[in-house]
Design a protein around this motif. Structure first.
Motif, PDB file in Angstrom:
ATOM      1  N   LEU A 161     -35.140 -10.832  -7.632  1.00 32.61           N
ATOM      2  CA  LEU A 161     -35.262 -10.421  -9.034  1.00 32.61           C
ATOM      3  C   LEU A 161     -36.597  -9.696  -9.262  1.00 32.61           C
ATOM      4  O   LEU A 161     -36.650  -8.634  -9.891  1.00 32.61           O
ATOM      5  N   VAL A 162     -37.670 -10.257  -8.704  1.00 30.77           N
ATOM      6  CA  VAL A 162     -39.003  -9.668  -8.870  1.00 30.77           C
ATOM      7  C   VAL A 162     -39.084  -8.302  -8.164  1.00 30.77           C
ATOM      8  O   VAL A 162     -39.596  -7.321  -8.714  1.00 30.77           O
ATOM      9  N   VAL A 163     -38.541  -8.223  -6.963  1.00 31.03           N
ATOM     10  CA  VAL A 163     -38.592  -6.971  -6.191  1.00 31.03           C
ATOM     11  C   VAL A 163     -37.811  -5.866  -6.918  1.00 31.03           C
ATOM     12  O   VAL A 163     -38.279  -4.731  -7.075  1.00 31.03           O
ATOM     13  N   GLU A 164     -36.620  -6.213  -7.402  1.00 32.95           N
ATOM     14  CA  GLU A 164     -35.781  -5.201  -8.061  1.00 32.95           C
ATOM     15  C   GLU A 164     -36.362  -4.812  -9.436  1.00 32.95           C
ATOM     16  O   GLU A 164     -36.274  -3.662  -9.847  1.00 32.95           O
ATOM     17  N   ALA A 165     -36.949  -5.786 -10.127  1.00 29.09           N
ATOM     18  CA  ALA A 165     -37.575  -5.472 -11.425  1.00 29.09           C
ATOM     19  C   ALA A 165     -38.701  -4.465 -11.227  1.00 29.09           C
ATOM     20  O   ALA A 165     -38.818  -3.476 -11.967  1.00 29.09           O
ATOM     21  N   ALA A 166     -39.530  -4.698 -10.201  1.00 25.78           N
ATOM     22  CA  ALA A 166     -40.643  -3.771  -9.932  1.00 25.78           C
ATOM     23  C   ALA A 166     -40.103  -2.396  -9.545  1.00 25.78           C
ATOM     24  O   ALA A 166     -40.616  -1.354 -10.005  1.00 25.78           O
ATOM     25  N   ALA A 167     -39.053  -2.364  -8.744  1.00 26.70           N
ATOM     26  CA  ALA A 167     -38.484  -1.072  -8.326  1.00 26.70           C
ATOM     27  C   ALA A 167     -37.931  -0.302  -9.529  1.00 26.70           C
ATOM     28  O   ALA A 167     -38.104   0.920  -9.636  1.00 26.70           O
ATOM     29  N   SER A 168     -37.283  -1.027 -10.450  1.00 31.37           N
ATOM     30  CA  SER A 168     -36.725  -0.348 -11.636  1.00 31.37           C
ATOM     31  C   SER A 168     -37.840   0.162 -12.536  1.00 31.37           C
ATOM     32  O   SER A 168     -37.730   1.227 -13.147  1.00 31.37           O
ATOM     33  N   ALA A 169     -38.936  -0.580 -12.615  1.00 31.72           N
ATOM     34  CA  ALA A 169     -40.061  -0.173 -13.469  1.00 31.72           C
ATOM     35  C   ALA A 169     -40.727   1.090 -12.934  1.00 31.72           C
ATOM     36  O   ALA A 169     -41.034   2.018 -13.692  1.00 31.72           O
ATOM     37  N   ARG A 170     -40.938   1.136 -11.601  1.00 36.37           N
ATOM     38  CA  ARG A 170     -41.704   2.240 -11.001  1.00 36.37           C
ATOM     39  C   ARG A 170     -41.047   3.602 -11.173  1.00 36.37           C
ATOM     40  O   ARG A 170     -41.695   4.623 -11.024  1.00 36.37           O
ATOM     41  N   VAL A 171     -39.772   3.613 -11.514  1.00 36.37           N
ATOM     42  CA  VAL A 171     -39.092   4.895 -11.723  1.00 36.37           C
ATOM     43  C   VAL A 171     -39.781   5.682 -12.851  1.00 36.37           C
ATOM     44  O   VAL A 171     -39.935   6.899 -12.777  1.00 36.37           O
ATOM     45  N   THR A 172     -40.239   4.974 -13.889  1.00 38.29           N
ATOM     46  CA  THR A 172     -40.900   5.656 -15.020  1.00 38.29           C
ATOM     47  C   THR A 172     -42.349   5.201 -15.237  1.00 38.29           C
ATOM     48  O   THR A 172     -43.113   5.903 -15.887  1.00 38.29           O
ATOM     49  N   HIS A 173     -42.694   4.023 -14.753  1.00 38.77           N
ATOM     50  CA  HIS A 173     -44.007   3.427 -15.049  1.00 38.77           C
ATOM     51  C   HIS A 173     -44.728   3.117 -13.733  1.00 38.77           C
ATOM     52  O   HIS A 173     -44.264   2.265 -12.974  1.00 38.77           O
ATOM     53  N   ARG A 174     -45.878   3.758 -13.502  1.00 38.85           N
ATOM     54  CA  ARG A 174     -46.541   3.563 -12.212  1.00 38.85           C
ATOM     55  C   ARG A 174     -47.804   2.706 -12.323  1.00 38.85           C
ATOM     56  O   ARG A 174     -48.297   2.199 -11.333  1.00 38.85           O
ATOM     57  N   HIS A 175     -48.349   2.552 -13.528  1.00 40.79           N
ATOM     58  CA  HIS A 175     -49.547   1.713 -13.700  1.00 40.79           C
ATOM     59  C   HIS A 175     -49.193   0.256 -13.387  1.00 40.79           C
ATOM     60  O   HIS A 175     -48.110  -0.224 -13.766  1.00 40.79           O
ATOM     61  N   ALA A 176     -50.097  -0.459 -12.706  1.00 42.23           N
ATOM     62  CA  ALA A 176     -49.809  -1.852 -12.302  1.00 42.23           C
ATOM     63  C   ALA A 176     -49.404  -2.725 -13.488  1.00 42.23           C
ATOM     64  O   ALA A 176     -48.537  -3.609 -13.354  1.00 42.23           O
ATOM     65  N   VAL A 177     -50.002  -2.485 -14.653  1.00 40.50           N
ATOM     66  CA  VAL A 177     -49.679  -3.324 -15.811  1.00 40.50           C
ATOM     67  C   VAL A 177     -48.285  -2.992 -16.365  1.00 40.50           C
ATOM     68  O   VAL A 177     -47.544  -3.889 -16.806  1.00 40.50           O
ATOM     69  N   GLY A 178     -47.905  -1.721 -16.324  1.00 40.87           N
ATOM     70  CA  GLY A 178     -46.553  -1.338 -16.766  1.00 40.87           C
ATOM     71  C   GLY A 178     -45.487  -1.977 -15.888  1.00 40.87           C
ATOM     72  O   GLY A 178     -44.451  -2.444 -16.377  1.00 40.87           O
ATOM     73  N   VAL A 179     -45.745  -2.023 -14.579  1.00 36.03           N
ATOM     74  CA  VAL A 179     -44.806  -2.641 -13.635  1.00 36.03           C
ATOM     75  C   VAL A 179     -44.809  -4.164 -13.819  1.00 36.03           C
ATOM     76  O   VAL A 179     -43.759  -4.807 -13.885  1.00 36.03           O
ATOM     77  N   ASP A 180     -46.002  -4.733 -13.931  1.00 36.72           N
ATOM     78  CA  ASP A 180     -46.114  -6.190 -14.032  1.00 36.72           C
ATOM     79  C   ASP A 180     -45.463  -6.713 -15.322  1.00 36.72           C
ATOM     80  O   ASP A 180     -44.873  -7.802 -15.325  1.00 36.72           O
ATOM     81  N   GLY A 181     -45.572  -5.941 -16.389  1.00 43.04           N
ATOM     82  CA  GLY A 181     -44.923  -6.346 -17.644  1.00 43.04           C
ATOM     83  C   GLY A 181     -43.426  -6.512 -17.436  1.00 43.04           C
ATOM     84  O   GLY A 181     -42.810  -7.469 -17.915  1.00 43.04           O
ATOM     85  N   ALA A 182     -42.833  -5.579 -16.687  1.00 44.31           N
ATOM     86  CA  ALA A 182     -41.391  -5.649 -16.429  1.00 44.31           C
ATOM     87  C   ALA A 182     -41.059  -6.842 -15.534  1.00 44.31           C
ATOM     88  O   ALA A 182     -40.060  -7.538 -15.759  1.00 44.31           O
ATOM     89  N   VAL A 183     -41.893  -7.092 -14.544  1.00 44.17           N
ATOM     90  CA  VAL A 183     -41.663  -8.221 -13.629  1.00 44.17           C
ATOM     91  C   VAL A 183     -41.735  -9.545 -14.395  1.00 44.17           C
ATOM     92  O   VAL A 183     -40.866 -10.424 -14.250  1.00 44.17           O
ATOM     93  N   VAL A 184     -42.763  -9.679 -15.220  1.00 46.54           N
ATOM     94  CA  VAL A 184     -42.955 -10.926 -15.976  1.00 46.54           C
ATOM     95  C   VAL A 184     -41.798 -11.142 -16.959  1.00 46.54           C
ATOM     96  O   VAL A 184     -41.251 -12.248 -17.083  1.00 46.54           O
ATOM     97  N   GLN A 185     -41.408 -10.074 -17.650  1.00 45.15           N
ATOM     98  CA  GLN A 185     -40.307 -10.195 -18.611  1.00 45.15           C
ATOM     99  C   GLN A 185     -38.992 -10.545 -17.888  1.00 45.15           C
ATOM    100  O   GLN A 185     -38.218 -11.377 -18.354  1.00 45.15           O
ATOM    101  N   ALA A 186     -38.759  -9.933 -16.737  1.00 49.13           N
ATOM    102  CA  ALA A 186     -37.541 -10.235 -15.963  1.00 49.13           C
ATOM    103  C   ALA A 186     -37.557 -11.687 -15.488  1.00 49.13           C
ATOM    104  O   ALA A 186     -36.537 -12.393 -15.557  1.00 49.13           O
ATOM    105  N   ALA A 187     -38.720 -12.145 -15.015  1.00 50.56           N
ATOM    106  CA  ALA A 187     -38.836 -13.529 -14.543  1.00 50.56           C
ATOM    107  C   ALA A 187     -38.574 -14.497 -15.700  1.00 50.56           C
ATOM    108  O   ALA A 187     -37.910 -15.532 -15.520  1.00 50.56           O
ATOM    109  N   ALA A 188     -39.073 -14.163 -16.884  1.00 51.14           N
ATOM    110  CA  ALA A 188     -38.877 -15.036 -18.056  1.00 51.14           C
ATOM    111  C   ALA A 188     -37.394 -15.113 -18.421  1.00 51.14           C
ATOM    112  O   ALA A 188     -36.869 -16.199 -18.702  1.00 51.14           O
TER     113      ALA A 188
END
Ligand code: F2R
Ligand code: MG
Ligand code: MG
Length: 323
Positions: free
Chosen positions: A155-182
């Motif tokens: 879940l974490v790996v795929e969330a990060a991959a989906s985020a990086r398509v449009t968001h490359r900043h570490a915080v933009g990616v991490d926000g998606a990972v954290v929200q997906a984990a929640a």
């Protein structure tokens, strides 16, 4: 193979319960988006205490980029079974409707793709090549959590991959990972904040989630929470604000209006709070008056509900059932 079904105390089955939570996650995003959209960018003091679906630019119950991109992500995941960056980028472009109100960085990434810049490169060229730290990748993430709910590492790996398509900043990616984990924790009935905190990969998100934990020691007003956490389109602020809203309130009907009343990026904070509480409580906990108000166009509420059911099926392709 027959689906495994367990009878719950209320007579429902485990099978129904997961499907209901999956639908709650996606429709919860939609409801939060539609409830919050009329107040996006409005100061919290100007938002009514009692939040309901009100008339909006495109009509009452309509959605914005948050739900639009969530639908595109769900469709791409169902088609590919995983995050395929090229396919997802094309799905975002095909679904694009400027009138739904997109972030400036995301619009620039789309423009770069259209002008021939490779999908893998465009997101790294915006905001002086720092990449976006906006909440656009987090707001759309519910389909990833549903699809990979039984495999938290994937879940974490795929969330990060989906985020990086449009968001490359570490915080933009991490926000998606954290929200997906929640959302994943909510679907599995686990501790939402603890799971989200463990998933945080940046010090910024980790600090913001620690602050959420400290705020939970007593009841807080929306004004207090937005003053402490922020509620802008920045992924760090808005993901923390959404998680606070979800965890501090014990039902969907309280959590999502609370998120709207924080002010700032109201459609998105409410969409993310709606995804988590919808996953926790299921679609049946979302007030019917809000579900019925949602637009039911070609890609409206009926389509979103069916996407959730299909994501459940894709997610258990071994036996093609929804556990
Ligand atoms: N864009 C909007 N709302 C404004 C228009 C609404 C209007 N009422 C209408 O209907 O037309 N909402 C949507 O945008 C947010 C999601 O944004 P996303 O996709 O992350 O885009 P972006 O532009 O990349 O990031 C958002 C903002 O964050 C700031 N920012 C991001 N990265 C930055 C960086 N590296 N350095 C400095 N600032 C950065 C910028 O201000 C970005 O514009 C959601 O609210 C969605 O609803
Ligand atoms: Mg929006
Ligand atoms: Mg927004």
């Amino acid at each position: 193979m027959l689906p495994r079904m367990h009878q719950n105390l209320d007579g429902s089955t485990a099978l129904e319960s997961v499907a209901d939570r999956a639908s709650g996650a996606l429709l919860g995003t939609f409801v939060g988006d539609a409830l919050g959209m009329p107040f996006e960018g409005v100061l919290h003091t100007l938002i009514p205490e009692h939040v309901e679906m009100v008339e909006a630019r495109r009509g009452r119950g309509t959605y914005t980029d948050d739900t639009q991109m969530m639908i595109a992500l769900a469709e791409s995941l169902i088609s590919q079974g995983r995050v395929d960056a090229e396919h997802l980028a094309q799905a975002f472009l095909d679904a694009f409707d400027a009138d739904r109100g997109y972030g400036s960085g995301t619009r620039r990434v789309f423009g770069l793709w259209r002008s021939g810049v490779p999908v893998a490169d465009a997101a790294g060229r915006v905001f002086d090549s720092r990449g976006s730290r906006g909440n656009g990748a987090a707001m759309r993430i519910a389909p990833i959590a549903v699809r990979f709910r039984d495999d938290p590492e994937r879940l974490v790996v795929e969330a990060a991959a989906s985020a990086r398509v449009t968001h490359r900043h570490a915080v933009g990616v991490d926000g998606a990972v954290v929200q997906a984990a929640a959302i994943g924790a909510a679907l599995r009935g686990e501790d939402i904040l603890e799971t989200a905190r463990s998933a945080a990969g940046t010090a910024e998100l980790a600090c913001a989630l620690d602050a959420v934990g400290r705020l939970l020691n007593r009841e807080r007003t929306p004004a207090e929470v937005s003053a402490r956490l922020g509620s802008s389109a920045d992924a760090c602020e808005s993901v923390a604000a959404a998680l606070y809203s979800a965890v501090a309130n014990d039902c969907f009907e309280a959590a999502v209006p609370f998120a709207v009343r924080l002010g700032g990026d109201t459609d998105t904070v409410a969409a993310m709070a709606g995804a988590v509480t919808g996953a926790r409580e299921g679609r049946r906990a979302i007030p019917a008056r809000w579900l019925e108000a949602l637009e039911d166009s070609h890609r409206g509420r009926t389509h979103v509900h069916s996407l959730a059911a299909r994501l459940c099926d894709v997610g258990t392709s071994r036996n093609n059932t929804c556990r």
